[in-house]
Design a protein around this motif. Structure first.
Motif, PDB file in Angstrom:
ATOM      1  N   TYR A 161       0.827  -1.206   0.000  1.00  0.00           N
ATOM      2  CA  TYR A 161       0.000   0.000   0.000  1.00  0.00           C
ATOM      3  C   TYR A 161       0.859   1.254   0.000  1.00  0.00           C
ATOM      4  CZ  TYR A 161      -3.586   3.337   1.623  1.00  0.00           C
ATOM      5  OH  TYR A 161      -4.434   4.411   1.749  1.00  0.00           O
ATOM      6  N   ARG A 162       0.585   2.133  -0.946  1.00  0.00           N
ATOM      7  CA  ARG A 162       1.206   3.430  -1.092  1.00  0.00           C
ATOM      8  C   ARG A 162       2.728   3.370  -1.182  1.00  0.00           C
ATOM      9  NH1 ARG A 162      -3.142   7.683   1.649  1.00  0.00           N
ATOM     10  NH2 ARG A 162      -4.499   7.546  -0.166  1.00  0.00           N
ATOM     11  N   THR A 163       3.219   2.358  -1.882  1.00  0.00           N
ATOM     12  CA  THR A 163       4.599   2.393  -2.327  1.00  0.00           C
ATOM     13  C   THR A 163       4.675   3.353  -3.514  1.00  0.00           C
ATOM     14  OG1 THR A 163       4.094   0.355  -3.545  1.00  0.00           O
ATOM     15  CG2 THR A 163       5.274   0.128  -1.459  1.00  0.00           C
ATOM     16  N   PRO A 164       5.868   3.710  -3.978  1.00  0.00           N
ATOM     17  CA  PRO A 164       5.985   4.772  -4.981  1.00  0.00           C
ATOM     18  C   PRO A 164       5.020   4.619  -6.160  1.00  0.00           C
ATOM     19  CG  PRO A 164       8.151   4.181  -4.205  1.00  0.00           C
ATOM     20  CD  PRO A 164       7.196   3.217  -3.553  1.00  0.00           C
ATOM     21  N   GLY A 165       4.445   5.758  -6.541  1.00  0.00           N
ATOM     22  CA  GLY A 165       3.510   5.802  -7.656  1.00  0.00           C
ATOM     23  C   GLY A 165       2.228   6.537  -7.337  1.00  0.00           C
ATOM     24  N   TRP A 166       1.875   6.617  -6.077  1.00  0.00           N
ATOM     25  CA  TRP A 166       0.565   7.152  -5.718  1.00  0.00           C
ATOM     26  C   TRP A 166       0.554   8.664  -5.517  1.00  0.00           C
ATOM     27  CZ3 TRP A 166      -1.065   9.554  -1.097  1.00  0.00           C
ATOM     28  CH2 TRP A 166      -0.088   9.642  -0.096  1.00  0.00           C
ATOM     29  N   GLU A 167       1.738   9.279  -5.261  1.00  0.00           N
ATOM     30  CA  GLU A 167       1.736  10.691  -4.874  1.00  0.00           C
ATOM     31  C   GLU A 167       2.637  11.565  -5.737  1.00  0.00           C
ATOM     32  OE1 GLU A 167       3.263  11.208  -0.956  1.00  0.00           O
ATOM     33  OE2 GLU A 167       5.132  10.143  -1.346  1.00  0.00           O
ATOM     34  N   GLU A 168       3.429  10.951  -6.633  1.00  0.00           N
ATOM     35  CA  GLU A 168       4.358  11.735  -7.432  1.00  0.00           C
ATOM     36  C   GLU A 168       3.624  12.653  -8.413  1.00  0.00           C
ATOM     37  OE1 GLU A 168       6.681   8.239  -5.984  1.00  0.00           O
ATOM     38  OE2 GLU A 168       4.647   8.619  -6.668  1.00  0.00           O
TER      39      GLU A 168
END
Length: 854
Positions: A674-681
């Motif tokens: 859950y919420r490893t890189p990719g969700w907020e960039e």
């Protein structure tokens, strides 16, 4: 035993708070009822000699020196230290067993005191402090200084050493053996070796040397299956050594195949290597890795079924290793975990006497005592079960919020009842995991103090511990900070339905706007009271950081939508608060605000300041659908609106959500979790038309994520193609995960339908067990839908159908939540090792339709 009067003296000490009155109160106390039997010092002079054995242990010699040094600080007299080979004509303080104690004809059963127990006894005119040679005598000296003279070592830089020109003692006959053999926490402020031994903390982290009695040592500390049999060393030639999950032997995020005879033999050999290379270590950890994926092979599954728990294969395996080293290394113990999937005790197998089981409380509610909270019922059953089968039961307990370690976590009043609950169920050691990863955790020093006192003496009063600490550490600011502690604890103590877990968010019910407003006033008062004392003022400001953190987390996402933008609100106020937080945090040495990688202070500050910029909305549309995308928030699909049904399809986060609008809707991750890189960039827009957009972002793990979103020219269909590519020169572990949150209707009238390989649709009702707010099911192998599944509003018949290619999907996750009536249909690619230039993709679509059309 004259404990009542001793504790009365300390209460008087605390209430007066000045050294002259402290001295007077202790003198008055010691003479009440009957005359004092010993006068250790009078008017700054003493006739006493400290006597130790000629062959005293290093710890006993250190104890004698510590006793002399603190007595000198208290009364001004420096007592000589001699051995029992020298003649002493005057009164003695006997430190440790010696011929001098023998001559006093004092009956001391040293064996019954163990390594850490002691007796303190007046034999007028002499005083004896005798205990276990390893740490017992030393702990007896510190207890004497604490309980009879009023010394306190609150933190390495905050102590209370009273000034008593005259020291009078009543009759003392005290014996104490601590109930716990292992007492540990991990706050950075707890690692000073002198602080640790003075407060009887003997865990693995403080570097306590031989003269201070050493400490309980581990190697390795935990989650050691990969260290025991490394996949990088064995997987290529022997994949059968590792866990079989969904028909595949795993190299990454794997466990061990614990019933494989070769794995047992390799474990024995590696364990012997560890023992030979670390001869001073007491406990060796053979424990599951920190994820699931236990082995599902025929033998492991059969053993787990027979034992009624996944702890069964683990205990059988650890027993085999323990048996192999028992005779050769009788003083060594093997430690393993009862954690997540292995928490339930086995039905039949029993841990060997040289096996320690560490039971973990990670799932529990910590706003109420474990024993009395219904949320913790299964944990209570498990500890009772383990206590019946394990003779060395340890606890791995959790005392902070790991998602928001600088946030109010009102658990100070559950520490004592939980520790006592553990001890009543046979626990021999407790590790209180805390903010090990950074300074500046919420009330780190105070919580450490309370835990140290209660781990050593489970009867120690929590209010007493709080009050004496606050008075010394915050000085004039103690009273408003005490009122603040009462304020935040009252909410959870009086509300049995307000549960607090180790990942509770800043929007938790116990942090209402009213509470925060009152807390701000109390800290304003506290700062004003010590404004002319820079050191104390900084301590008060650090204590205030949790309230500031909540203010920032609640303030940072305040966006207002204006046309095709999200415009930040309250920028100047947020900037001022964030700058103030940063100044205090950097002075304190804060490295992280949460355990996860995203909690690094610099990264978090960048994240909370990020919402201060405008966010742009890209819109795709056809005659039926409006699809809105926010490139600067992970390229997420923020909103899907059906013009015919006049219905939002995705769960749109509330504007009050701390991450709004960067949460909810549709997002993707690059590592499966859950919420490893990719969700907020921030995603770059490569191409944008009325019906399609192509986005891409370089992620912090070295992968590049590209996403193409396109709506059908006429029909209510959205097609998405996402691709992860390794653009580095190294191999990277990757798993593309699609995380879509739907909210078609209230959860009680929502179902999910799955297409089976037979061509038949099956229905899954979204029910909850008692007290559950969220449930989830992983669908693997034959349970993966045959390329299609849907979420359905049973009242209207509206359905969202998710079609995908089964060749690209390794597993699916169905997750549903009571509030906010959310249903997730999540797709995972297989976990792969992407070499440079390699890529993985998921192609899928969402179609809106009536269920009746199937």
């Amino acid at each position: 035993m004259n404990m009542g009067r001793c504790f009365t003296a300390l209460i008087i000490v605390l209430s007066l708070g000045v050294t002259n009155m402290m001295a007077k109160s202790l003198r008055e106390h010691s003479s009440k009822g009957k005359h004092p039997v010993l006068i250790l010092a009078r008017d700054g002079r003493s006739d006493y000699t400290i006597v130790i054995s000629n062959d005293a242990s290093p710890t006993e010699r250190h104890a004698a020196n510590e006793l002399r040094n603190f007595l000198e600080q208290i009364c001004g007299a420096r007592l000589p230290i001699v051995t029992d080979e020298q003649s002493v004509s005057g009164p003695m303080i006997c430190v440790g067993w010696s011929r001098a104690v023998q001559r006093l004809d004092v009956n001391v059963d040293l064996a019954s005191l163990g390594k850490e127990g002691f007796i303190i006894k007046t034999v007028p005119p002499h005083l004896i402090i005798v205990g276990g040679r390893l740490r017992g005598t030393m702990y007896g000296c510190y207890t004497f200084l604490e309980d009879y003279l009023g010394c306190r070592w609150f933190t390495p830089d905050c102590t209370r050493i009273p000034k008593l020109r005259t020291i009078k003692l009543p009759s003392i006959n005290r014996r104490y053996v601590p109930p716990l053999e292992y007492r540990a926490t991990d706050y950075p402020n707890s690692r000073d070796p002198d602080w640790a031994v003075r407060n009887k903390v003997n865990g693995h982290l403080p570097p306590i040397d031989e003269q201070r009695g050493g400490h309980v040592t581990y190697y390795p500390f935990v989650h050691t299956f990969n260290a025991l049999i490394p996949p990088q060393e064995f997987f290529e030639d022997h994949p059968e050594y590792f866990s079989l999950v969904r028909g595949e032997r795993l190299r990454d995020r794997t466990q061990l195949c614990l019933t494989n005879p070769e794995v047992i033999q390799l474990g024995i050999e590696r364990l012997r290597e560890w023992i030979r290379s670390h001869p001073d270590v007491m406990i060796f950890s053979v424990s599951q890795n920190d994820w699931h994926n236990y082995c599902e092979c025929t033998r492991c599954s059969a053993l787990a079924e027979y034992e009624g728990s996944q702890s069964g294969p683990i205990i059988h395996y650890v027993n085999a290793l323990a048996d192999a080293i028992r005779d050769e290394y009788p003083d060594k113990a093997i430690d393993t975990l009862a954690y997540t999937y292995s928490r339930k005790p086995p039905k039949h197998v029993r841990p060997r006497p040289n096996v320690i089981v560490r039971l973990c409380s990670i799932e529990c509610c910590f706003s109420h005592p474990l024993e009395s909270c219904p949320v913790n019922a299964s944990f209570v059953r498990d500890i009772k079960g383990w206590s019946k089968v394990c003779n060395r039961l340890y606890i791995w307990d959790y005392v902070i919020n790991y998602a928001h370690s600088i946030m109010p976590h009102p658990n100070l009043y559950v520490l004592k009842p939980n520790i006592n609950f553990f001890i009543r169920h046979g626990v021999k050691g407790i590790y209180e995991e805390a903010n090990y990863f950074s300074k500046g955790g919420e009330f780190a020093e105070l919580r450490t103090w309370i835990m140290a006192k209660v781990l050593w003496d489970p009867s120690y009063d929590t209010d007493k511990a709080i009050d004496e600490f606050l008075e010394a550490y915050y000085e004039e600011a103690a009273k408003p900070i005490r009122r603040y502690i009462n304020l935040i604890h009252k909410v959870v103590r009086e509300n049995s339905n307000l549960h607090m877990h180790i990942w509770s968010p800043p929007t938790s019910g116990y942090l209402s706007p009213r509470i925060i407003k009152q807390a701000v006033k109390l800290f304003d008062e506290a700062e004003r009271l010590v404004r002319h004392k820079p050191k104390i003022l900084h301590r008060v400001q650090v204590a205030r950081l949790p309230i500031m953190y909540v203010q920032i987390m609640r303030a940072s996402p305040k966006y207002r939508r204006v046309g095709d933008k999200f415009v930040p609100m309250g920028y100047e106020q947020l900037k001022q608060l964030t700058d103030q937080f940063e100044r205090i945090a950097r002075k304190e040495g804060v490295a992280r605000v949460r355990e996860a990688r995203s909690g690094v202070l610099n990264q978090w500050l960048a994240q909370v300041r990020k919402p201060m910029k405008e966010l742009h909305i890209l819109t795709l549309r056809n005659g039926r659908l409006i699809v809105e995308i926010i490139p600067e928030r992970g390229g997420r699909i923020y909103r899907i609106y059906d013009r015919v049904w006049r219905r939002q399809i995705l769960r749109v986060a509330s504007p009050n959500d701390p991450l709004y609008p960067g949460t909810g809707g549709y997002e993707e991750y690059s590592e499966g979790e859950y919420r490893t890189p990719g969700w907020e960039e921030t995603f770059a827009v490569e191409k944008h038309t009325e019906r399609a957009v192509t986005l891409s972002a370089k992620l912090r793990n070295g992968l590049q994520l590209q996403r193409h979103i396109e709506v059908h020219p006429e029909r209510p269909i959205i097609h998405i193609r996402s691709t992860l590519m390794n653009v580095t020169d190294r191999t990277i572990s990757a798993c593309l995960r699609v995380h879509a949150e739907f909210r078609l209707a209230p959860i009680q009238r929502t179902i999910v339908k799955l297409l089976r390989h037979s061509g038949r649709w099956v229905t899954k009702k979204l029910t909850f067990r008692r007290d559950e707010t969220e449930r989830q099911i992983f669908l693997r192998e034959d349970d993966i839908p045959a390329g299609s599944w849907m979420v359905v509003d049973t009242k209207t018949g509206l359905a969202v159908v998710n079609d995908f290619s089964t060749s690209q999907v390794g597993q699916c996750l169905l997750n549903w939540c009571r509030k906010p009536h959310r249903v997730n249909l999540e797709l995972y690619s297989p976990q792969v090792q992407l070499k440079p230039g390699q890529k993985i993709s998921i192609d899928h679509s969402y179609t809106l339709m009536r269920v009746g059309k199937l």
